[in-house]
Motif scaffolding. Sequence first.
Motif, PDB file in Angstrom:
ATOM      1  N   ILE A 155       0.875  -1.180   0.000  1.00  0.00           N
ATOM      2  CA  ILE A 155       0.000   0.000   0.000  1.00  0.00           C
ATOM      3  C   ILE A 155       0.905   1.221   0.000  1.00  0.00           C
ATOM      4  CG2 ILE A 155      -1.691   1.293   1.389  1.00  0.00           C
ATOM      5  CD1 ILE A 155      -2.934  -1.432   2.053  1.00  0.00           C
ATOM      6  N   VAL A 156       1.905   1.211   0.877  1.00  0.00           N
ATOM      7  CA  VAL A 156       2.959   2.243   0.877  1.00  0.00           C
ATOM      8  C   VAL A 156       4.280   1.547   1.217  1.00  0.00           C
ATOM      9  CG1 VAL A 156       3.818   4.355   2.013  1.00  0.00           C
ATOM     10  CG2 VAL A 156       1.381   4.126   1.516  1.00  0.00           C
ATOM     11  N   SER A 157       5.361   2.041   0.627  1.00  0.00           N
ATOM     12  CA  SER A 157       6.694   1.508   0.951  1.00  0.00           C
ATOM     13  C   SER A 157       7.665   2.674   1.147  1.00  0.00           C
ATOM     14  CB  SER A 157       7.205   0.604  -0.183  1.00  0.00           C
ATOM     15  OG  SER A 157       7.480   1.393  -1.324  1.00  0.00           O
TER      16      SER A 157
ATOM     17  N   GLY B  20       3.970   3.965  -3.708  1.00  0.00           N
ATOM     18  CA  GLY B  20       2.563   3.662  -3.454  1.00  0.00           C
ATOM     19  C   GLY B  20       1.713   4.847  -3.038  1.00  0.00           C
ATOM     20  N   VAL B  21       2.308   6.014  -2.893  1.00  0.00           N
ATOM     21  CA  VAL B  21       1.511   7.172  -2.449  1.00  0.00           C
ATOM     22  C   VAL B  21       0.978   7.995  -3.619  1.00  0.00           C
ATOM     23  CG1 VAL B  21       2.313   7.663  -0.089  1.00  0.00           C
ATOM     24  CG2 VAL B  21       3.643   8.469  -2.027  1.00  0.00           C
ATOM     25  N   ALA B  22       1.751   8.062  -4.692  1.00  0.00           N
ATOM     26  CA  ALA B  22       1.357   8.894  -5.834  1.00  0.00           C
ATOM     27  C   ALA B  22       1.482   8.056  -7.109  1.00  0.00           C
ATOM     28  CB  ALA B  22       2.274  10.113  -5.895  1.00  0.00           C
ATOM     29  N   VAL B  23       1.312   8.645  -8.291  1.00  0.00           N
ATOM     30  CA  VAL B  23       1.340   7.849  -9.525  1.00  0.00           C
ATOM     31  C   VAL B  23       2.728   7.284  -9.812  1.00  0.00           C
ATOM     32  CG1 VAL B  23      -0.640   8.951 -10.641  1.00  0.00           C
ATOM     33  CG2 VAL B  23       1.640   9.898 -10.987  1.00  0.00           C
ATOM     34  N   ALA B  24       3.739   7.869  -9.189  1.00  0.00           N
ATOM     35  CA  ALA B  24       5.107   7.330  -9.289  1.00  0.00           C
ATOM     36  C   ALA B  24       5.757   7.524  -7.923  1.00  0.00           C
ATOM     37  CB  ALA B  24       5.879   8.083 -10.369  1.00  0.00           C
ATOM     38  N   PRO B  25       6.826   6.774  -7.608  1.00  0.00           N
ATOM     39  CA  PRO B  25       7.472   6.958  -6.309  1.00  0.00           C
ATOM     40  C   PRO B  25       7.930   8.406  -6.116  1.00  0.00           C
ATOM     41  CG  PRO B  25       8.331   5.027  -7.407  1.00  0.00           C
ATOM     42  CD  PRO B  25       7.462   5.719  -8.403  1.00  0.00           C
TER      43      PRO B  25
ATOM     44  N   ALA C 293      -5.954   7.994  -3.210  1.00  0.00           N
ATOM     45  CA  ALA C 293      -6.908   7.215  -2.407  1.00  0.00           C
ATOM     46  C   ALA C 293      -7.490   6.146  -3.331  1.00  0.00           C
ATOM     47  CB  ALA C 293      -8.018   8.105  -1.892  1.00  0.00           C
ATOM     48  N   ASP C 294      -7.687   4.942  -2.816  1.00  0.00           N
ATOM     49  CA  ASP C 294      -8.355   3.894  -3.601  1.00  0.00           C
ATOM     50  C   ASP C 294      -9.079   2.962  -2.641  1.00  0.00           C
ATOM     51  OD1 ASP C 294      -6.388   2.292  -2.506  1.00  0.00           O
ATOM     52  OD2 ASP C 294      -5.219   2.120  -4.331  1.00  0.00           O
ATOM     53  N   ILE C 295      -9.534   1.797  -3.135  1.00  0.00           N
ATOM     54  CA  ILE C 295     -10.317   0.921  -2.251  1.00  0.00           C
ATOM     55  C   ILE C 295      -9.477   0.380  -1.096  1.00  0.00           C
ATOM     56  CG2 ILE C 295     -12.117   0.186  -3.875  1.00  0.00           C
ATOM     57  CD1 ILE C 295     -10.383  -2.423  -4.188  1.00  0.00           C
ATOM     58  N   HIS C 296      -8.143   0.420  -1.226  1.00  0.00           N
ATOM     59  CA  HIS C 296      -7.287  -0.154  -0.184  1.00  0.00           C
ATOM     60  C   HIS C 296      -7.004   0.828   0.947  1.00  0.00           C
ATOM     61  CE1 HIS C 296      -6.738  -3.565  -2.711  1.00  0.00           C
ATOM     62  NE2 HIS C 296      -6.284  -2.815  -3.684  1.00  0.00           N
ATOM     63  N   ALA C 297      -6.880   2.113   0.628  1.00  0.00           N
ATOM     64  CA  ALA C 297      -6.479   3.076   1.664  1.00  0.00           C
ATOM     65  C   ALA C 297      -6.858   4.489   1.247  1.00  0.00           C
ATOM     66  CB  ALA C 297      -4.970   3.001   1.892  1.00  0.00           C
TER      67      ALA C 297
ATOM     68  N   TYR D 178      -4.666   7.949   5.280  1.00  0.00           N
ATOM     69  CA  TYR D 178      -3.982   6.748   5.765  1.00  0.00           C
ATOM     70  C   TYR D 178      -2.647   6.577   5.043  1.00  0.00           C
ATOM     71  CZ  TYR D 178      -3.260   2.006   7.462  1.00  0.00           C
ATOM     72  OH  TYR D 178      -2.731   0.895   8.063  1.00  0.00           O
ATOM     73  N   ARG D 179      -2.638   6.844   3.732  1.00  0.00           N
ATOM     74  CA  ARG D 179      -1.374   6.743   2.986  1.00  0.00           C
ATOM     75  C   ARG D 179      -0.365   7.775   3.502  1.00  0.00           C
ATOM     76  NH1 ARG D 179      -4.280   4.447  -1.396  1.00  0.00           N
ATOM     77  NH2 ARG D 179      -3.090   2.693  -2.228  1.00  0.00           N
ATOM     78  N   GLN D 180      -0.859   8.988   3.819  1.00  0.00           N
ATOM     79  CA  GLN D 180       0.055  10.020   4.341  1.00  0.00           C
ATOM     80  C   GLN D 180       0.630   9.579   5.690  1.00  0.00           C
ATOM     81  OE1 GLN D 180      -2.884  13.140   4.074  1.00  0.00           O
ATOM     82  NE2 GLN D 180      -1.886  14.069   2.296  1.00  0.00           N
ATOM     83  N   HIS D 181      -0.213   8.979   6.514  1.00  0.00           N
ATOM     84  CA  HIS D 181       0.240   8.478   7.810  1.00  0.00           C
ATOM     85  C   HIS D 181       1.310   7.396   7.602  1.00  0.00           C
ATOM     86  CE1 HIS D 181       0.154   7.000  11.906  1.00  0.00           C
ATOM     87  NE2 HIS D 181      -0.113   5.793  11.452  1.00  0.00           N
ATOM     88  N   LEU D 182       1.015   6.448   6.698  1.00  0.00           N
ATOM     89  CA  LEU D 182       1.994   5.382   6.424  1.00  0.00           C
ATOM     90  C   LEU D 182       3.296   5.956   5.874  1.00  0.00           C
ATOM     91  CD1 LEU D 182      -0.165   2.540   4.794  1.00  0.00           C
ATOM     92  CD2 LEU D 182       0.959   2.485   7.028  1.00  0.00           C
ATOM     93  N   ALA D 183       3.187   6.983   5.047  1.00  0.00           N
ATOM     94  CA  ALA D 183       4.398   7.588   4.461  1.00  0.00           C
ATOM     95  C   ALA D 183       5.308   8.102   5.570  1.00  0.00           C
ATOM     96  CB  ALA D 183       4.020   8.715   3.505  1.00  0.00           C
ATOM     97  N   ALA D 184       4.728   8.780   6.569  1.00  0.00           N
ATOM     98  CA  ALA D 184       5.540   9.327   7.670  1.00  0.00           C
ATOM     99  C   ALA D 184       6.126   8.195   8.522  1.00  0.00           C
ATOM    100  CB  ALA D 184       4.695  10.265   8.531  1.00  0.00           C
ATOM    101  N   VAL D 185       5.291   7.223   8.858  1.00  0.00           N
ATOM    102  CA  VAL D 185       5.740   6.144   9.753  1.00  0.00           C
ATOM    103  C   VAL D 185       6.791   5.258   9.063  1.00  0.00           C
ATOM    104  CG1 VAL D 185       4.994   4.055  10.971  1.00  0.00           C
ATOM    105  CG2 VAL D 185       3.600   6.135  11.076  1.00  0.00           C
ATOM    106  N   LEU D 186       6.506   4.855   7.812  1.00  0.00           N
ATOM    107  CA  LEU D 186       7.431   3.934   7.129  1.00  0.00           C
ATOM    108  C   LEU D 186       8.747   4.625   6.768  1.00  0.00           C
ATOM    109  CD1 LEU D 186       4.978   1.911   4.849  1.00  0.00           C
ATOM    110  CD2 LEU D 186       5.895   1.280   7.073  1.00  0.00           C
ATOM    111  N   SER D 187       8.684   5.921   6.470  1.00  0.00           N
ATOM    112  CA  SER D 187       9.927   6.661   6.186  1.00  0.00           C
ATOM    113  C   SER D 187      10.816   6.661   7.414  1.00  0.00           C
ATOM    114  CB  SER D 187       9.620   8.110   5.807  1.00  0.00           C
ATOM    115  OG  SER D 187       8.927   8.137   4.615  1.00  0.00           O
ATOM    116  N   ARG D 188      10.207   6.967   8.559  1.00  0.00           N
ATOM    117  CA  ARG D 188      10.979   6.978   9.803  1.00  0.00           C
ATOM    118  C   ARG D 188      11.568   5.586  10.078  1.00  0.00           C
ATOM    119  NH1 ARG D 188       9.165   4.552  14.390  1.00  0.00           N
ATOM    120  NH2 ARG D 188       7.125   5.538  14.275  1.00  0.00           N
ATOM    121  N   ARG D 189      10.739   4.559   9.877  1.00  0.00           N
ATOM    122  CA  ARG D 189      11.225   3.196  10.129  1.00  0.00           C
ATOM    123  C   ARG D 189      12.374   2.819   9.182  1.00  0.00           C
ATOM    124  NH1 ARG D 189       5.813  -0.520  11.185  1.00  0.00           N
ATOM    125  NH2 ARG D 189       5.228   0.481  13.141  1.00  0.00           N
ATOM    126  N   ALA D 190      12.237   3.184   7.910  1.00  0.00           N
ATOM    127  CA  ALA D 190      13.295   2.830   6.945  1.00  0.00           C
ATOM    128  C   ALA D 190      14.606   3.508   7.333  1.00  0.00           C
ATOM    129  CB  ALA D 190      12.874   3.244   5.538  1.00  0.00           C
TER     130      ALA D 190
END
Length: 293
Positions: free
Chosen positions: A194-196, A217-222, A256-260, A264-276
């Motif tokens: 969904i986001v990486s 996974g957040v926009a039309v391209a990374p 936004a799509d049926i998955h998220a 939610y994608r913005q939240h994942l972007a912040a969390v996963l970036s920090r984790r990476a």
Amino acid sequence: MKPPPFHYHDPTTLAEAVGLLGKLENAKLLAGGQSLMPMLNMRFVLPDHVIDLNRVDGLSYIKETDGALEIGAMTRQRDIEFSDLVKANCPLLHQAIMHIGHRQTRNRGTIGGSLCHLDPAAELVSVAAAHDATVVVAGPNGTREIAFKDFPAGYLTPAIELNEIVTAVRIPLWPAGHKAAFVEFSRRHGDFAIVSAAALLQLEGGKIARASLTIGGVAVAPVRASEVEKAITGQAPSSELFRKSCESCRMIEALADIHASTEYRQHLAAVLSRRALEKAAGLADNAPWNRAH
Ligand SMILES: Cc1cc2nc3c(=O)[nH]c(=O)nc-3n(C[C@H](O)[C@H](O)[C@H](O)COP(=O)(O)OP(=O)(O)OC[C@H]3O[C@@H](n4cnc5c(N)ncnc54)[C@H](O)[C@@H]3O)c2cc1C
């Protein structure tokens, strides 16, 4: 479901494949078929001709040249997974490939097919963006190179002409000892993310000398999180620094799509970036989210 009827072509040389692509109306290239076949079966694409690249000579290889890793377009994802050259020199690619689909899809799927299908959440697309890769393309007038930042022309649309074939991707290598981490959130193992987030760090004297952070996974391209890259360069790595800097990822204009949803994608972007970034810097060894993998 079965694909619609088409004429099948089986060239053995690149020149022959380019010739067919230039001559035939409404033709599609077939690489590993792991995206094209479902698209044919679901009637998302209706080509009159399919040109199979599987017997074309010279498109499958992994080599190091001039400080870059060059990978032929028809190199299977599974060959990249087991390449010692990739493992030793390009840890981000090695980590990312383990998240792609399943062993069966990686057996057939190619790096060129993944880049050309250009799914915004595709791991190889994010790695190419993170490393500022170059795509090599062959057409009727010879070859040309495209900087990866110019490669996505839109959703699922690479910036190549209808008569061009991607022959290789060149991934500039970071210095030995650099740190890398690829993390993603997907609903089930093997699903598209969904986001990486893909992080590269070069540390010198306890400080970050160079940083690359890419969100898929957040926009039309990374998206390259250049604000974060700037904010952390010159600083000593710490969870607090990464947490604060990655907050800006919540401002990305997310899909936004049926998955998220967008939020939610913005939240994942912040969390996963920090984790990476934490994982790349070796600050996540005891983190519960890291122990699970
Ligand atoms: C169950 C399943 C799970 C999957 N999960 C993931 C995942 O988690 N992450 C992920 O990234 N992918 C995933 N995939 C997709 C997979 O990685 C595909 O291999 C990849 O997207 C396409 O590569 P391919 O070689 O199969 O290309 P194909 O399907 O053969 O082609 C894809 C597109 O690229 C074009 N093309 C192919 N090669 C070239 C070339 N050399 N030059 C110009 N155009 C070309 C084709 O015409 C077509 O439009 C999954 C697939 C399946 C079936």
